[in-house]
Design an enzyme around this catalytic site. Structure first.
Site, mmCIF file in Angstrom:
data_model
loop_
_atom_site.group_PDB
_atom_site.id
_atom_site.type_symbol
_atom_site.label_atom_id
_atom_site.label_comp_id
_atom_site.label_asym_id
_atom_site.label_seq_id
_atom_site.Cartn_x
_atom_site.Cartn_y
_atom_site.Cartn_z
ATOM 1 C CG HIS A 60 -4.258 -6.060 8.001
ATOM 2 N ND1 HIS A 60 -3.504 -6.057 9.152
ATOM 3 C CD2 HIS A 60 -3.517 -5.404 7.076
ATOM 4 C CE1 HIS A 60 -2.362 -5.423 8.935
ATOM 5 N NE2 HIS A 60 -2.342 -5.025 7.680
ATOM 6 C CG HIS A 88 -3.411 -4.664 2.400
ATOM 7 N ND1 HIS A 88 -3.546 -3.316 2.630
ATOM 8 C CD2 HIS A 88 -2.572 -5.125 3.362
ATOM 9 C CE1 HIS A 88 -2.803 -2.971 3.688
ATOM 10 N NE2 HIS A 88 -2.204 -4.053 4.146
HETATM 11 P P1 AMP Z 1 -0.082 -2.986 7.060
HETATM 12 O O1 AMP Z 1 1.004 -2.055 6.653
HETATM 13 O O2 AMP Z 1 -0.164 -4.205 6.188
HETATM 14 O O3 AMP Z 1 -0.049 -3.322 8.541
HETATM 15 O O4 AMP Z 1 -1.429 -2.203 6.744
HETATM 16 C C1 AMP Z 1 -2.157 -1.492 7.686
HETATM 17 C C2 AMP Z 1 -3.149 -0.693 6.904
HETATM 18 O O5 AMP Z 1 -4.121 -0.213 7.802
HETATM 19 C C3 AMP Z 1 -2.534 0.521 6.191
HETATM 20 O O6 AMP Z 1 -2.735 0.405 4.790
HETATM 21 C C4 AMP Z 1 -3.318 1.693 6.801
HETATM 22 O O7 AMP Z 1 -3.615 2.687 5.869
HETATM 23 C C5 AMP Z 1 -4.573 1.016 7.310
HETATM 24 N N1 AMP Z 1 -5.232 1.705 8.423
HETATM 25 C C6 AMP Z 1 -4.661 2.195 9.551
HETATM 26 N N2 AMP Z 1 -5.583 2.764 10.343
HETATM 27 C C7 AMP Z 1 -6.778 2.647 9.689
HETATM 28 C C8 AMP Z 1 -8.118 3.029 10.000
HETATM 29 N N3 AMP Z 1 -8.451 3.665 11.129
HETATM 30 N N4 AMP Z 1 -9.088 2.751 9.088
HETATM 31 C C9 AMP Z 1 -8.778 2.113 7.938
HETATM 32 N N5 AMP Z 1 -7.541 1.712 7.605
HETATM 33 C C10 AMP Z 1 -6.541 1.966 8.464
#
Ligand code: AMP
Ligand code: ZN
Length: 154
Positions: free
Chosen positions: A102, A104
């Protein structure tokens, strides 16, 4: 396109788990982060499951990032932000929590005192020999996938 692998982001991309979607096309899905660093903090994901960018071909990576840029323009315009951070983490050591690639997109504002890469890791001093050695190791590794799935020769 999505696999039955229990992956949270695969389920979001397929609509099985609801999200605040802002964009979708045949390759990517973009939605608001549930724990926003700022309003409009958006995640762009490939619809196909990859754990890290090492699992993606150059073409798949290009498709993700070119579309992420397209969405980024909308995020910055739609939030009227002063700037935008693009952050992408691979592996636990890099802070990756959700194991589906993903990107950001985080709206940034002058009022929050722009932080540079210092916000990620502080600058460290290393001996020149260490830097020469790591540069040499990287040079010798470019084009050689660790999984030996693909070898590139640009
Ligand atoms: P990372 O730390 O780069 O793996 O980021 C994962 C991101 O996914 C975090 O910023 C979370 O807040 C986000 N996240 C987790 N679950 C969900 C969800 N159901 N909907 C939207 N964002 C999410
Ligand atoms: Zn997935």
């Amino acid at each position: 396109m999505n696999e039955d692998n229990g992956c949270l982001f695969c389920k979001i991309a397929s609509g099985e788990i609801p999200s605040k979607k802002v964009y979708e096309d045949e390759k990517v899905f973009a939605f608001l982060d549930i724990n926003p660093r700022n309003p409009g903090h958006t995640l762009v994901i490939p619809k196909k499951h990859f754990t890290t960018i090492s699992d993606m071909s150059e073409e798949e990576y290009g498709e993700l990032f070119s579309r992420a840029k397209y969405v980024a323009n909308g995020v910055q315009k739609g939030t009227k932000s002063d700037g935008l951070s693009v952050v992408q983490s691979n592996g636990k050591a890099a802070g990756q929590v959700v194991t589906h690639v993903h990107v950001h997109l985080i709206p940034r504002y002058m009022s929050e005192g722009p932080v540079s890469l210092e916000g990620v890791l502080s600058v460290k001093k290393f001996p020149d020999e260490t830097l020469d050695s790591v540069a040499s190791s990287i040079k010798g590794s470019i084009g050689k996938s660790s999984e030996k799935k693909e070898e590139y020769d640009f």
